[in-house]
Structure formats: C-alpha cells, structure tokens
Design an enzyme around this catalytic site. Structure first.
Site, PDB file in Angstrom:
ATOM      1  N   HIS A  52       0.839  -1.205   0.000  1.00 38.91           N
ATOM      2  CA  HIS A  52       0.000   0.000   0.000  1.00 38.91           C
ATOM      3  C   HIS A  52       0.871   1.252   0.000  1.00 38.91           C
ATOM      4  CE1 HIS A  52      -3.437   2.558   0.778  1.00 38.91           C
ATOM      5  NE2 HIS A  52      -2.882   3.029   1.872  1.00 38.91           N
ATOM      6  N   THR A  53       0.519   2.185  -0.869  1.00 38.37           N
ATOM      7  CA  THR A  53       1.176   3.490  -0.905  1.00 38.37           C
ATOM      8  C   THR A  53       0.128   4.543  -0.573  1.00 38.37           C
ATOM      9  OG1 THR A  53       2.645   2.722  -2.666  1.00 38.37           O
ATOM     10  CG2 THR A  53       2.511   5.094  -2.338  1.00 38.37           C
ATOM     11  N   TYR A  54       0.482   5.461   0.313  1.00 35.85           N
ATOM     12  CA  TYR A  54      -0.448   6.521   0.694  1.00 35.85           C
ATOM     13  C   TYR A  54       0.251   7.875   0.701  1.00 35.85           C
ATOM     14  CZ  TYR A  54      -3.454   9.610   3.282  1.00 35.85           C
ATOM     15  OH  TYR A  54      -4.220  10.690   3.646  1.00 35.85           O
ATOM     16  N   ALA A  65       5.050   9.600  -3.965  1.00 37.65           N
ATOM     17  CA  ALA A  65       4.856   8.158  -4.117  1.00 37.65           C
ATOM     18  C   ALA A  65       6.055   7.532  -4.829  1.00 37.65           C
ATOM     19  CB  ALA A  65       3.564   7.870  -4.864  1.00 37.65           C
ATOM     20  N   SER A  66       6.555   8.201  -5.836  1.00 42.49           N
ATOM     21  CA  SER A  66       7.730   7.703  -6.553  1.00 42.49           C
ATOM     22  C   SER A  66       8.957   7.669  -5.644  1.00 42.49           C
ATOM     23  CB  SER A  66       8.007   8.577  -7.776  1.00 42.49           C
ATOM     24  OG  SER A  66       9.138   8.108  -8.469  1.00 42.49           O
ATOM     25  N   CYS A  87       0.815  -3.482  -4.465  1.00 36.33           N
ATOM     26  CA  CYS A  87       0.200  -2.158  -4.528  1.00 36.33           C
ATOM     27  C   CYS A  87       0.012  -1.756  -5.991  1.00 36.33           C
ATOM     28  CB  CYS A  87       1.092  -1.146  -3.818  1.00 36.33           C
ATOM     29  SG  CYS A  87       0.583   0.562  -4.034  1.00 36.33           S
ATOM     30  N   THR A  93       1.909   2.068 -12.125  1.00 40.49           N
ATOM     31  CA  THR A  93       2.451   3.399 -12.413  1.00 40.49           C
ATOM     32  C   THR A  93       3.965   3.449 -12.264  1.00 40.49           C
ATOM     33  OG1 THR A  93       0.379   4.395 -11.660  1.00 40.49           O
ATOM     34  CG2 THR A  93       2.280   5.861 -11.821  1.00 40.49           C
TER      35      THR A  93
END
Length: 114
Positions: A52-54, A65-66, A87, A93
């Site tokens: 998970h990325t938040y 995020a990158s 994720c 992406t």
C-alpha cells in the site's frame, strides 16, 4: 493555499524529500510520517511485498509516491531482497515509468502473470 503548504511545495521543488525506514511499522515514510509505502516480509525475509502506498491529498502531485518506491527498491536491492508489487501504484504506475527496477521483481510474480 496556506503558507505552510506553499513552503512545503517550494521545499519539495528544490530538494528531494527525506524518506526514512520505519522498520517497526513496516513502511518507508516521509519525515513527517504523512506519506508512506507499507510492506510485508515474506519467504523468511527474502521477499518484500509492497502492499500500500499513501500520500495525503494535499501532497499529491509532488512525486512523493515515486520517492517512497525508490526508497523501498533501493533498500531491497542493497539487502538482496526481491519485491512483490501488490500495490497498484507500484505495479501500474511506478514500474512502467521506471523499468530499470524490474529485475528486483520476485520471479513468482512473472510466472503468475504470464
């Protein structure tokens, strides 16, 4: 835009954010703990599953995020750990935009996606 938000954006534009490894929470996060990428370790610590990325809405569009992904991938690379990109941000992406990281992807992921 508030002065704090403007200051944050100006700082982000001039220097990359500092990303820290929070081993206890199993995530890489910004210094302010507001943006993060969570992971689960698998296969006796040999595989990192990025789950998970938040990034909070007021910080989106700044590339956080990158930066979080790069920190996780660099950590995995330096510790001989492979990655499962569970994720959707990572798989849909980040990896298409950064194909040089694909060699770190766990081999079982490739087998199941063929």
């Amino acid at each position: 835009m508030t002065n704090t938000a403007a200051t944050t954006e100006a700082k982000m534009a001039t220097e990359p954010p500092k990303i820290v490894w929070n081993e206890g929470k199993r995530r890489f996060e910004t210094e302010d703990h507001e943006a993060f990428i969570e992971y689960k370790m698998r296969n006796n610590g040999k595989v990192m599953d990025l789950v998970h990325t938040y990034v909070p809405s007021f910080k989106r569009g700044l590339g956080l995020a990158s930066h979080l992904c790069v920190a996780a991938f660099e950590h995995a690379s330096s510790h001989s750990i492979s990655i499962i990109p569970s994720c959707s941000y990572v798989s849909d992406t980040f990896l298409p935009r950064n194909p040089s990281w694909k060699p770190l992807i766990h081999s079982e992921v490739f087998k199941s996606s063929i």
